[in-house]
Design a protein around this motif. Structure first.
Motif, PDB file in Angstrom:
ATOM      1  N   GLU A   1       0.677  -0.802  -4.480  1.00  0.00           N
ATOM      2  CA  GLU A   1      -0.407  -1.777  -4.439  1.00  0.00           C
ATOM      3  C   GLU A   1      -0.138  -2.870  -5.468  1.00  0.00           C
ATOM      4  O   GLU A   1      -0.328  -4.064  -5.203  1.00  0.00           O
ATOM      5  CB  GLU A   1      -1.727  -1.070  -4.746  1.00  0.00           C
TER       6      GLU A   1
ATOM      7  N   SER B   1      -6.367  -0.901 -12.098  1.00  0.00           N
ATOM      8  CA  SER B   1      -6.725   0.305 -12.835  1.00  0.00           C
ATOM      9  C   SER B   1      -5.423   1.065 -13.099  1.00  0.00           C
ATOM     10  O   SER B   1      -4.454   0.918 -12.361  1.00  0.00           O
ATOM     11  CB  SER B   1      -7.709   1.145 -12.038  1.00  0.00           C
TER      12      SER B   1
ATOM     13  N   PRO C   1      -5.398  13.330 -10.041  1.00  0.00           N
ATOM     14  CA  PRO C   1      -4.724  12.112  -9.604  1.00  0.00           C
ATOM     15  C   PRO C   1      -4.829  11.830  -8.107  1.00  0.00           C
ATOM     16  O   PRO C   1      -5.035  10.689  -7.703  1.00  0.00           O
ATOM     17  CB  PRO C   1      -3.272  12.338 -10.021  1.00  0.00           C
TER      18      PRO C   1
ATOM     19  N   GLU D   1       0.589   9.630 -23.624  1.00  0.00           N
ATOM     20  CA  GLU D   1      -0.544   9.118 -22.874  1.00  0.00           C
ATOM     21  C   GLU D   1      -0.076   8.504 -21.551  1.00  0.00           C
ATOM     22  O   GLU D   1      -0.684   8.729 -20.504  1.00  0.00           O
ATOM     23  CB  GLU D   1      -1.300   8.074 -23.697  1.00  0.00           C
TER      24      GLU D   1
ATOM     25  N   THR E   1      -4.676   3.958 -12.613  1.00  0.00           N
ATOM     26  CA  THR E   1      -4.316   4.927 -11.581  1.00  0.00           C
ATOM     27  C   THR E   1      -3.931   4.250 -10.264  1.00  0.00           C
ATOM     28  O   THR E   1      -3.607   4.929  -9.294  1.00  0.00           O
ATOM     29  CB  THR E   1      -5.482   5.886 -11.311  1.00  0.00           C
ATOM     30  N   ALA E   2      -3.973   2.929 -10.222  1.00  0.00           N
ATOM     31  CA  ALA E   2      -3.591   2.215  -8.994  1.00  0.00           C
ATOM     32  C   ALA E   2      -2.152   2.547  -8.625  1.00  0.00           C
ATOM     33  O   ALA E   2      -1.295   2.702  -9.497  1.00  0.00           O
ATOM     34  CB  ALA E   2      -3.747   0.711  -9.189  1.00  0.00           C
ATOM     35  N   ASP E   3      -1.888   2.665  -7.336  1.00  0.00           N
ATOM     36  CA  ASP E   3      -0.539   2.988  -6.884  1.00  0.00           C
ATOM     37  C   ASP E   3       0.402   1.812  -7.130  1.00  0.00           C
ATOM     38  O   ASP E   3       0.035   0.654  -6.951  1.00  0.00           O
ATOM     39  CB  ASP E   3      -0.576   3.304  -5.389  1.00  0.00           C
TER      40      ASP E   3
ATOM     41  N   ASP F   1      11.738  -3.727  -9.761  1.00  0.00           N
ATOM     42  CA  ASP F   1      12.314  -2.403  -9.508  1.00  0.00           C
ATOM     43  C   ASP F   1      11.505  -1.634  -8.470  1.00  0.00           C
ATOM     44  O   ASP F   1      12.069  -0.969  -7.605  1.00  0.00           O
ATOM     45  CB  ASP F   1      12.367  -1.595 -10.810  1.00  0.00           C
TER      46      ASP F   1
ATOM     47  N   GLU G   1      -8.840  -0.455  -1.573  1.00  0.00           N
ATOM     48  CA  GLU G   1      -8.074  -1.645  -1.210  1.00  0.00           C
ATOM     49  C   GLU G   1      -8.238  -1.947   0.283  1.00  0.00           C
ATOM     50  O   GLU G   1      -8.527  -3.068   0.671  1.00  0.00           O
ATOM     51  CB  GLU G   1      -6.592  -1.402  -1.544  1.00  0.00           C
TER      52      GLU G   1
ATOM     53  N   GLU H   1      -8.435   4.713  -4.654  1.00  0.00           N
ATOM     54  CA  GLU H   1      -7.821   3.407  -4.869  1.00  0.00           C
ATOM     55  C   GLU H   1      -7.379   2.810  -3.549  1.00  0.00           C
ATOM     56  O   GLU H   1      -7.659   1.674  -3.215  1.00  0.00           O
ATOM     57  CB  GLU H   1      -6.548   3.547  -5.726  1.00  0.00           C
TER      58      GLU H   1
ATOM     59  N   THR I   1       0.356  10.944 -18.860  1.00  0.00           N
ATOM     60  CA  THR I   1      -0.816  11.582 -18.247  1.00  0.00           C
ATOM     61  C   THR I   1      -1.249  10.846 -16.980  1.00  0.00           C
ATOM     62  O   THR I   1      -2.004  11.385 -16.188  1.00  0.00           O
ATOM     63  CB  THR I   1      -2.030  11.612 -19.200  1.00  0.00           C
ATOM     64  N   PHE I   2      -0.793   9.616 -16.794  1.00  0.00           N
ATOM     65  CA  PHE I   2      -1.170   8.907 -15.577  1.00  0.00           C
ATOM     66  C   PHE I   2      -0.350   9.428 -14.404  1.00  0.00           C
ATOM     67  O   PHE I   2       0.751   9.937 -14.582  1.00  0.00           O
ATOM     68  CB  PHE I   2      -0.961   7.401 -15.750  1.00  0.00           C
ATOM     69  N   PRO I   3      -0.920   9.332 -13.204  1.00  0.00           N
ATOM     70  CA  PRO I   3      -0.200   9.878 -12.044  1.00  0.00           C
ATOM     71  C   PRO I   3       1.158   9.198 -11.855  1.00  0.00           C
ATOM     72  O   PRO I   3       1.336   8.044 -12.245  1.00  0.00           O
ATOM     73  CB  PRO I   3      -1.104   9.561 -10.861  1.00  0.00           C
ATOM     74  N   GLU I   4       2.092   9.927 -11.272  1.00  0.00           N
ATOM     75  CA  GLU I   4       3.402   9.353 -10.950  1.00  0.00           C
ATOM     76  C   GLU I   4       3.238   8.108 -10.086  1.00  0.00           C
ATOM     77  O   GLU I   4       2.323   8.037  -9.273  1.00  0.00           O
ATOM     78  CB  GLU I   4       4.225  10.364 -10.148  1.00  0.00           C
ATOM     79  N   SER I   5       4.133   7.157 -10.258  1.00  0.00           N
ATOM     80  CA  SER I   5       4.113   5.931  -9.455  1.00  0.00           C
ATOM     81  C   SER I   5       2.787   5.195  -9.558  1.00  0.00           C
ATOM     82  O   SER I   5       2.348   4.577  -8.601  1.00  0.00           O
ATOM     83  CB  SER I   5       4.368   6.224  -7.966  1.00  0.00           C
TER      84      SER I   5
ATOM     85  N   GLN J   1      -9.234  10.967 -17.034  1.00  0.00           N
ATOM     86  CA  GLN J   1      -8.545  10.994 -15.762  1.00  0.00           C
ATOM     87  C   GLN J   1      -9.075  12.022 -14.792  1.00  0.00           C
ATOM     88  O   GLN J   1      -9.232  13.191 -15.121  1.00  0.00           O
ATOM     89  CB  GLN J   1      -7.089  11.302 -16.060  1.00  0.00           C
TER      90      GLN J   1
ATOM     91  N   GLU K   1      12.827  -0.240  -5.003  1.00  0.00           N
ATOM     92  CA  GLU K   1      12.793   1.208  -4.754  1.00  0.00           C
ATOM     93  C   GLU K   1      11.978   1.583  -3.523  1.00  0.00           C
ATOM     94  O   GLU K   1      12.372   2.451  -2.751  1.00  0.00           O
ATOM     95  CB  GLU K   1      12.181   1.935  -5.961  1.00  0.00           C
TER      96      GLU K   1
ATOM     97  N   ARG L   1      17.808  -8.582 -11.172  1.00  0.00           N
ATOM     98  CA  ARG L   1      17.431  -7.184 -11.326  1.00  0.00           C
ATOM     99  C   ARG L   1      18.234  -6.528 -12.434  1.00  0.00           C
ATOM    100  O   ARG L   1      17.701  -5.813 -13.265  1.00  0.00           O
ATOM    101  CB  ARG L   1      17.703  -6.450 -10.007  1.00  0.00           C
TER     102      ARG L   1
ATOM    103  N   GLU M   1      -8.273  10.422  -7.068  1.00  0.00           N
ATOM    104  CA  GLU M   1      -8.432   9.075  -7.634  1.00  0.00           C
ATOM    105  C   GLU M   1      -7.610   8.069  -6.845  1.00  0.00           C
ATOM    106  O   GLU M   1      -8.073   6.992  -6.504  1.00  0.00           O
ATOM    107  CB  GLU M   1      -7.982   9.105  -9.102  1.00  0.00           C
ATOM    108  N   ARG M   2      -6.376   8.456  -6.536  1.00  0.00           N
ATOM    109  CA  ARG M   2      -5.512   7.480  -5.879  1.00  0.00           C
ATOM    110  C   ARG M   2      -5.895   7.261  -4.431  1.00  0.00           C
ATOM    111  O   ARG M   2      -5.782   6.168  -3.914  1.00  0.00           O
ATOM    112  CB  ARG M   2      -4.063   7.910  -6.000  1.00  0.00           C
TER     113      ARG M   2
END
Lengths: 480, 480
Positions: free
Chosen positions: A251, A244, B19, A154, A246-248, A284, B30, B26, A157-161, B16, A288, B257, B22-23
């Protein structure tokens, strides 16, 4: 005695050595310790003291083992991983840079890996698995226990990052009518329960309504200060920052920084609590993201300290190829003035100065602008002001360097007109450098293109073309 | 219900959206919110609705007010600060970039400032005061209550950017024979005590011996899980990371870290607990250190988004002046070959290509090396390997671009020898770029000079000189 604000009775002079010497020692102590540890491990590797070394490393923090793997060469890494294999701690992977993670994963078999990953919190498990290639991912997932597998899948399934990738599924949520006493009793009871999903570390208690929507949070330090009869409802902070799924992640990181958060809830669209992001993951992300911008500005896609020569060569080729095109464009501009240069060779000698100064001044502006866009200090609201200011700064420094470079050119070639030409070209190019150094990243940002990746090519093209064009163009008008 | 690992019952598809869309939403949400808030505030400022605005801002988080001040121009900032003055929250200062902090402090009087600073935890108070000029510092210190003043002054005796500057003097330390029950009772009693030095937020309980030396720490979440009769001695973590007050903040940040810390004790030379560093301060350090390196690599000393044109011009001048010297050195090299260029003007057209490609390849290596030195991924242990690798990568890409640039030069000027000359020069220069791109920052680091500040000047000098020398030198040998 217990609550201490304890003033040290010694005077500051007694307490403190000259700061530089003291700090030098700190720094070298840190380095010395690392070197010494590394030497010990290498010695044991060479002496093939496998059992002793395995026992030694078992006591180390995963972060330290990861650092050791980083500092070793490929051959040593292979032997280290072989040693660690029997009871591999998957947390080591979470602390490794991506390139090395792949290398280490390739040295383990899926069963071992799955067993190790199953021990992690879901956020770390997702973090470790998400960047592996599909085959390795599938192999690990198939070997995970069913419930862990479901949570990890699960998460994937969420977007990367996104916040969904970052969050942990283990958290404490309780109904609002609970008292501090009931919460404490509950936590103590759960702690004795083998199957409990109690997280290892937590900082806030989330209070939810019957629909599982977040109403607020109570920091643990506040719970600890409150009497057993106090209702959570009466001590909760309502104005909390939730995200949420899906928030980046950028952010999320900005909010953690702006509001000094330690943990924050992640909610689905109905506002229901589905996970928690904690500050260790955000640390992190901050590191990054800052690193990413810096590397991209330098024309490197991602850290490639551990990649093989061939991979690194390939990954850097495309950036250099784009720069070759830019350089050729600049050469074409020079080509227009071949006849002029043939008559006054001094122009060939001086022309790189104007282009180079423009490039450097533009890079200064560009760096400030890219960074300010990333931290949101630069936005629509103040863009016009910043761009205007940078153009003025460029022009002002252009005027100063016009005098300097013009004077030097005059003394060198004994021709006041050459000084005049290089002076005017300098002002024009440095003004453009300021203007475009701020304008280009801002425009790219508005077009949803990462300014750190693309800005400097455009900028170099501008400062090279304007630099050569202004200098050689003016020269052919004034000198011939 | 309380302990939730709640799997969402909807399928991933339901849950979902694509992505990216949706992003995007987001992100724009913001931005929209920020812009809307800014418009509201500006409207109220213009309509001179002072009371309404003051009431509105009183509800805002200090981080948000600071962001609002950042986004305003100098005139708006003056009016905002005038509004905030009567009950100024000093925490706003802690969230402002340094330049703006000075500007805002200048708008307040020392009494108001001292009253505001007295409300802060000691770490924030030291953070706010340390960067002000001496006069402002003295004025605030004189107006602080005596006990706060003593703590703040003591904090200021530690070196800049040290753990001592970062730490808070408010923390919880208890003797080792205490039980969980006694601790909880104590905290509850202290919470009712007005004069208590209980910190607002804390994450770990530090256990000390009678000499006040740190024995270990118990995270709050572990305290909460333990029964009243449990002795702290039996649940404490002994292997904790502590720092001396003079330790560099970068070292502190690296440890936070590497070990995922949330708080850590600061001790004096006798090992006695004198303060605590918490992760919120470390997050700022991580962000600042990464930003510092990026800005320095770009030739900018510090963020100067808010400085006036004249100040910015001055601060950038010295870097540009050094680059002018570099550019002139390159010109002198070209000057050696004036006679050659006079005979073959095509050389003037092509010569920037070799220098520019070397510069770019070198910058790639330099960026990776500077970053890896900062994170300690690059050290004595692997320096030789990294430097060797970078030279190989440079040579490999040099060979590829020798073919490309050589081919283009041949087609352009219809002379195979020109193609040969540019090709050989390209290989030589890109090999040097890789070698020096890694060697220069490492050598500076060993000499205790910040590689981010000085590396790129040296590197540009190398790639320019080698580029022009190789290309024009070979040309005068082969073509004439």
């Amino acid at each position: 005695m217990p609550m201490s604000q304890g003033l040290d009775e010694r005077s500051p002079e007694e307490r403190q050595e000259p700061p530089d010497r003291e700090r030098e020692r700190e720094r070298s102590r840190e380095t010395d310790e690392q070197e010494a540890r590394l030497r010990t491990v290498r010695g044991m590797l060479e002496a093939e003291e496998a059992d002793g070394l395995a026992a030694l490393l078992a006591d180390w923090h995963a972060g330290d083992v990861a650092h050791l793997i980083e500092q070793s060469d490929a051959e040593e890494r292979g032997r280290l991983v072989a040693l660690l294999r029997p009871s591999f701690d998957a947390e080591i992977l979470a602390y490794l840079p991506l390139d090395l993670r792949d290398e280490v994963v390739a040295l383990l078999n899926p069963k071992e890996l799955a067993a190790a990953v199953a021990e992690l919190d879901t956020d770390d498990a997702v973090d470790v698995i998400q960047d592996l290639d599909d085959e390795a991912q599938q192999a690990i997932l198939e070997n995970l226990p069913a419930d862990t597998r479901a949570l990890v899948e699960e998460g994937l399934t969420f977007p990367e990052s996104s916040a969904g990738r970052l969050m942990s599924r283990e958290f404490i949520s309780v109904p609002q009518f609970w008292t501090v006493g009931k919460l404490v009793d509950h936590l103590r009871a759960e702690a004795g329960n083998e199957d409990s999903a109690l997280p290892e570390q937590f900082y806030d208690i989330f209070v939810v309504d019957p629909m599982h929507r977040v109403i607020g949070a109570v920091p643990l330090s506040r719970v600890m200060r409150s009497k057993r009869t106090v209702r959570l409802m009466d001590i909760l902070t309502k104005d909390i920052h939730s995200f949420s799924a899906t928030a980046d992640q950028e952010e999320v990181a900005r909010s953690f920084r702006r509001y000094g958060l330690v943990s924050a809830p992640v909610v689905d669209r109905a506002g229901r609590l589905i996970g928690v992001v904690t500050v260790d993951d955000v640390v992190d992300v901050i590191e990054e993201e800052a690193e990413e911008d810096m590397l991209r500005l330098g024309g490197v896609g991602e850290g490639d300290l551990y990649r093989a020569v061939l991979d690194t060569t390939k990954s850097r080729f495309s950036w250099l190829a784009i720069n070759l095109v830019t350089a050729i464009v600049a050469s074409v501009v020079i080509g227009f003035f071949e006849a002029t240069i043939a008559q006054v060779v001094a122009l060939a000698v001086l022309m790189p100065i104007v282009a180079s100064m423009g490039g450097n001044a533009g890079t200064q502006t560009l760096t400030v602008a890219v960074r300010a866009l990333a931290t949101r200090e630069l936005s629509e609201a103040n863009a016009a002001r910043v761009i205007g200011k940078e153009m003025l700064v460029g022009t002002a420094n252009g005027a100063l360097f016009a005098l300097l470079a013009g004077g030097i050119a005059y003394l060198w070639f004994r021709d006041p007109l050459i000084g005049l030409v290089i002076g005017i070209a300098m002002i024009v190019n440095m003004m453009c450098a300021g203007l475009f150094g701020a304008l280009i990243p801002f425009a790219l940002h508005r077009m949803k293109i990462d300014p750190a990746v693309a800005s400097s090519v455009f900028l170099t093209t501008v400062t090279d073309v304007v630099g050569f064009l202004a200098f050689l163009g003016l020269a052919s008008l004034i000198l011939l």
